[in-house]
Design a protein around this motif. Structure first.
Motif, short mmCIF file in Angstrom:
data_model
loop_
_atom_site.label_atom_id
_atom_site.label_comp_id
_atom_site.label_asym_id
_atom_site.label_seq_id
_atom_site.Cartn_x
_atom_site.Cartn_y
_atom_site.Cartn_z
N GLU A 177 0.84 -1.20 0.00
CA GLU A 177 0.00 0.00 0.00
C GLU A 177 0.87 1.25 0.00
OE1 GLU A 177 -3.43 2.05 2.88
OE2 GLU A 177 -2.00 0.62 3.69
N TRP A 178 0.65 2.11 -0.99
CA TRP A 178 1.34 3.40 -0.99
C TRP A 178 0.87 4.23 0.19
CZ3 TRP A 178 -0.95 8.28 -1.67
CH2 TRP A 178 -0.03 9.34 -1.78
N THR A 179 1.82 4.90 0.88
CA THR A 179 1.49 5.63 2.10
C THR A 179 1.75 7.12 1.97
OG1 THR A 179 2.03 3.65 3.41
CG2 THR A 179 1.94 5.76 4.58
N ALA A 180 2.93 7.48 1.46
CA ALA A 180 3.28 8.90 1.35
C ALA A 180 4.38 9.06 0.32
CB ALA A 180 3.73 9.46 2.69
N ALA A 181 4.45 10.25 -0.28
CA ALA A 181 5.49 10.54 -1.25
C ALA A 181 5.96 11.98 -1.08
CB ALA A 181 4.98 10.33 -2.68
N ILE A 182 7.19 12.22 -1.53
CA ILE A 182 7.76 13.55 -1.44
C ILE A 182 8.54 13.84 -2.71
CG2 ILE A 182 9.85 12.75 -0.24
CD1 ILE A 182 9.61 15.37 1.47
N SER A 183 8.47 15.08 -3.18
CA SER A 183 9.13 15.47 -4.41
C SER A 183 10.63 15.65 -4.22
CB SER A 183 8.53 16.79 -4.93
OG SER A 183 8.74 17.82 -3.97
N TRP A 184 11.32 15.95 -5.34
CA TRP A 184 12.78 16.05 -5.28
C TRP A 184 13.27 17.04 -4.24
CZ3 TRP A 184 11.79 17.32 -10.94
CH2 TRP A 184 11.57 16.15 -11.67
N SER A 185 12.64 18.20 -4.23
CA SER A 185 13.10 19.26 -3.33
C SER A 185 12.47 19.16 -1.95
CB SER A 185 12.75 20.62 -3.93
OG SER A 185 11.34 20.78 -3.95
N GLY B 232 -2.83 13.62 7.99
CA GLY B 232 -3.02 14.30 9.27
C GLY B 232 -2.30 13.63 10.42
N ARG B 233 -1.81 12.39 10.22
CA ARG B 233 -1.09 11.69 11.28
C ARG B 233 0.37 11.44 10.93
NH1 ARG B 233 -2.42 6.62 12.42
NH2 ARG B 233 -3.21 6.12 10.32
N PHE B 234 0.66 11.24 9.66
CA PHE B 234 2.01 10.96 9.20
C PHE B 234 2.57 12.18 8.46
CE2 PHE B 234 1.71 6.03 8.69
CZ PHE B 234 1.23 5.94 10.00
N THR B 235 3.89 12.35 8.58
CA THR B 235 4.57 13.43 7.87
C THR B 235 5.84 12.89 7.22
OG1 THR B 235 3.77 15.08 9.45
CG2 THR B 235 5.61 15.71 8.03
N ILE B 236 5.96 13.09 5.91
CA ILE B 236 7.15 12.68 5.19
C ILE B 236 8.04 13.90 4.97
CG2 ILE B 236 6.07 12.96 2.91
CD1 ILE B 236 7.72 10.53 1.97
N SER B 237 9.34 13.71 5.11
CA SER B 237 10.28 14.80 4.89
C SER B 237 11.58 14.21 4.35
CB SER B 237 10.54 15.58 6.18
OG SER B 237 11.08 14.73 7.18
N ARG B 238 12.45 15.08 3.84
CA ARG B 238 13.73 14.60 3.33
C ARG B 238 14.82 15.62 3.60
NH1 ARG B 238 13.04 13.51 -2.81
NH2 ARG B 238 15.29 13.13 -2.72
N ASP B 239 16.04 15.12 3.66
CA ASP B 239 17.21 15.97 3.81
C ASP B 239 18.18 15.57 2.70
OD1 ASP B 239 19.60 17.21 4.50
OD2 ASP B 239 19.30 16.92 6.64
N ASN B 240 18.23 16.36 1.64
CA ASN B 240 19.06 16.00 0.48
C ASN B 240 20.55 16.10 0.78
OD1 ASN B 240 16.85 15.38 -1.09
ND2 ASN B 240 16.79 17.38 -2.11
N LYS C 180 21.85 15.01 3.51
CA LYS C 180 22.20 13.79 4.24
C LYS C 180 21.70 12.53 3.55
CE LYS C 180 22.22 16.02 8.77
NZ LYS C 180 21.66 16.02 10.16
N ASN C 181 21.06 12.69 2.39
CA ASN C 181 20.52 11.55 1.64
C ASN C 181 19.57 10.71 2.48
OD1 ASN C 181 22.17 12.42 -0.40
ND2 ASN C 181 23.09 10.43 -0.83
N THR C 182 18.66 11.37 3.16
CA THR C 182 17.72 10.64 4.01
C THR C 182 16.29 11.11 3.76
OG1 THR C 182 18.00 12.20 5.82
CG2 THR C 182 19.39 10.24 5.86
N VAL C 183 15.37 10.22 3.99
CA VAL C 183 13.95 10.54 3.98
C VAL C 183 13.35 9.95 5.25
CG1 VAL C 183 13.35 8.51 2.61
CG2 VAL C 183 11.81 10.47 2.66
N THR C 184 12.43 10.69 5.84
CA THR C 184 11.89 10.34 7.15
C THR C 184 10.38 10.27 7.09
OG1 THR C 184 13.75 11.40 8.29
CG2 THR C 184 11.74 11.09 9.55
N LEU C 185 9.81 9.36 7.86
CA LEU C 185 8.36 9.28 8.01
C LEU C 185 8.06 9.39 9.50
CD1 LEU C 185 5.68 8.90 6.46
CD2 LEU C 185 5.82 6.47 7.09
N GLN C 186 7.51 10.52 9.88
CA GLN C 186 7.08 10.73 11.27
C GLN C 186 5.65 10.24 11.39
OE1 GLN C 186 8.69 11.95 14.08
NE2 GLN C 186 6.81 11.34 15.12
#
Length: 123
Positions: free
Chosen positions: A46-54, A66-74, A76-82
């Motif tokens: 199941e797809w949950t969340a996505a984030i663009s390049w920037s 409303g419960r999950f937040t996706i973020s990235r740090d280019n 550090k080459n990381t993506v996070t799901l809170q």
């Protein structure tokens, strides 16, 4: 080529929070759209969340909005799901995925996948 390694899964009580991280190796991480999927045994992934390049665009499945937040740090080459306000139905193996230079957002398919990390939410 990109290699993805997820971490941060575990056992949490309903209502609690967890933060999943995905570390990417390889070059040009900022050229990849990133996403999180989840899968329960016997069910389709199941797809949950996505984030663009920037990181300027994000998209969420209705079940986690409303419960999950996706973020990235280019840098550090990381993506996070809170993940907050977790529910037993969030129990699944969570996968990180990468798509190179998709013209659509969120992408319809992904090029690389991690090995997954288990999240278990107890009631």
């Amino acid at each position: 080529q990109v290699q993805l390694v997820e971490s941060g899964g575990g056992l949490v009580q309903a209502g609690g929070s967890l933060t999943l991280s995905c570390a990417a190796s390889g070059r040009f991480f900022s050229n990849y759209m990133m996403a999180w999927f989840r899968q329960v045994p016997g069910k389709a992934r199941e797809w949950t969340a996505a984030i663009s390049w920037s990181g300027g665009r994000t998209s969420y499945a209705d079940s986690v909005k409303g419960r999950f937040t996706i973020s990235r740090d280019n840098a550090k080459n990381t993506v996070t799901l809170q993940m907050n306000s977790l529910k037993p139905e969030d129990t699944a193996v969570y996968y990180c995925a990468a798509r190179y230079r998709s013209e659509s957002f969120p992408p319809k398919s992904y090029d690389y996948w991690g090995q997954g990390t288990q999240v278990t939410v107890s009631s």
